[in-house]
Design an enzyme around this catalytic site. Sequence first.
Site, PDB file in Angstrom:
ATOM      1  N   LEU A   1       0.858  -1.196   0.000  1.00  0.00           N
ATOM      2  CA  LEU A   1       0.000   0.000   0.000  1.00  0.00           C
ATOM      3  C   LEU A   1       0.888   1.237   0.000  1.00  0.00           C
ATOM      4  CD1 LEU A   1      -2.673  -0.772   2.780  1.00  0.00           C
ATOM      5  CD2 LEU A   1      -3.106  -0.639   0.316  1.00  0.00           C
ATOM      6  N   HIS A   2       0.621   2.149  -0.929  1.00  0.00           N
ATOM      7  CA  HIS A   2       1.428   3.367  -0.936  1.00  0.00           C
ATOM      8  C   HIS A   2       0.715   4.585  -1.495  1.00  0.00           C
ATOM      9  CE1 HIS A   2       1.851   2.322  -5.178  1.00  0.00           C
ATOM     10  NE2 HIS A   2       2.265   3.561  -5.385  1.00  0.00           N
TER      11      HIS A   2
END
Length: 390
Positions: free
Chosen positions: A223-224
């Site tokens: 996740l970014h």
Amino acid sequence: MSGSLAKSGLPAAAPVICVVGARPNYMKMAPIIRAFAAHEPPLPTLLVHTGQHYDPAMKDRLFTDLELPAPDVNLAVGSGTHAVQTAEVMKRFEPVIDERGARAVLVVGDVNSTLACALVAAKRHIPVIHVESGLRSNDRRMPEEINRILTDQLSDVLYTTERSAHDNLRREGIADERMVFVGNVMIDSLLASRSRAVPPVELLAAAGLDPSRIEGGYGVVTLHRPSNVDHAETLGPIIDALREIAHRLPLVFALHPRTRANLERFGMLDRLDAPGFLILPPQGYLEMLGLMAGAAMVLTDSGGIQEETTALGVPCLTIRENTERPITVEQGTNTLVGTDPGAIVSAAWAVLDGGGKRGRVPEHWDGRTAERIAGHLAGWLAEHETALDA
């Protein structure tokens, strides 16, 4: 070399300048550089790293993993707002053209460096070559979408990964003769590197984690994206959904620095302190390839991982409301699940109970995309320069 180059004062053997700026670019550029060198005659290149990805250790590791040569030029731009970073790349890139010349400027993907270097080249009347053209999420809140649209408008040759990209480009007024369907160059890197992928057991052991925890299977999480990780009201429920999944399937979470910082800022980092999570720092290319290849599923908001999991035949749950890579949903293993925690958990149960989507590998995702680019571009440049001389 053509008279047009000599008349402009450029060196007789002006190179194709190939630009990389951030992690996804490296996977796309490595096979292109190799294909240009292998072409007969070779296409001289100058590899420029803008420094947009500014972690030196990770950059060096990725270059080594991908067998990508060290950059000829490093602009060392570093971090900043989108405006500052884009402007700084432009300021530092233009002198490279002045000093080294450019037969063309080849950019890949959709990061700020892609747009910045394309804009400099276009204003200098140097051909712009865009690899991975025509992908659209139709969500202009994504900075990458703005970069994609503008770069395609500036480009002379637009290489596409899927045929649906041509429809997107036509709607934006781009002529068919500028588009060339070549396939997905990122898959060239994946297929070339798969035999060197790091086994997950070795990776976990090296990180001081118990490899026996994944003996019954595991998932991978990345996740970014700012839309997912920059707001507590979005990130918190996503983490809660992952916690629920981790009760049933261990999750190897390669934790992005931005995500870690926000979890700390929101007081949520302790939510990852649960038996089902195996937390790792950002990983090299060969480590991530090994993790994904052995996973029961991947949960991500990354564009490139949607493609890589399709090529690997691994079910992918994309924690986004849209994707610029629709072929991974239509033909591949990808399912858009959005950010609602209930939907994320339900989709995970569907994979675990039914095996998930296996899909098929799309057309021209065969490991030979870079060869097709080299062959086409050599001919296009010769014709372009002949036309300029006439």
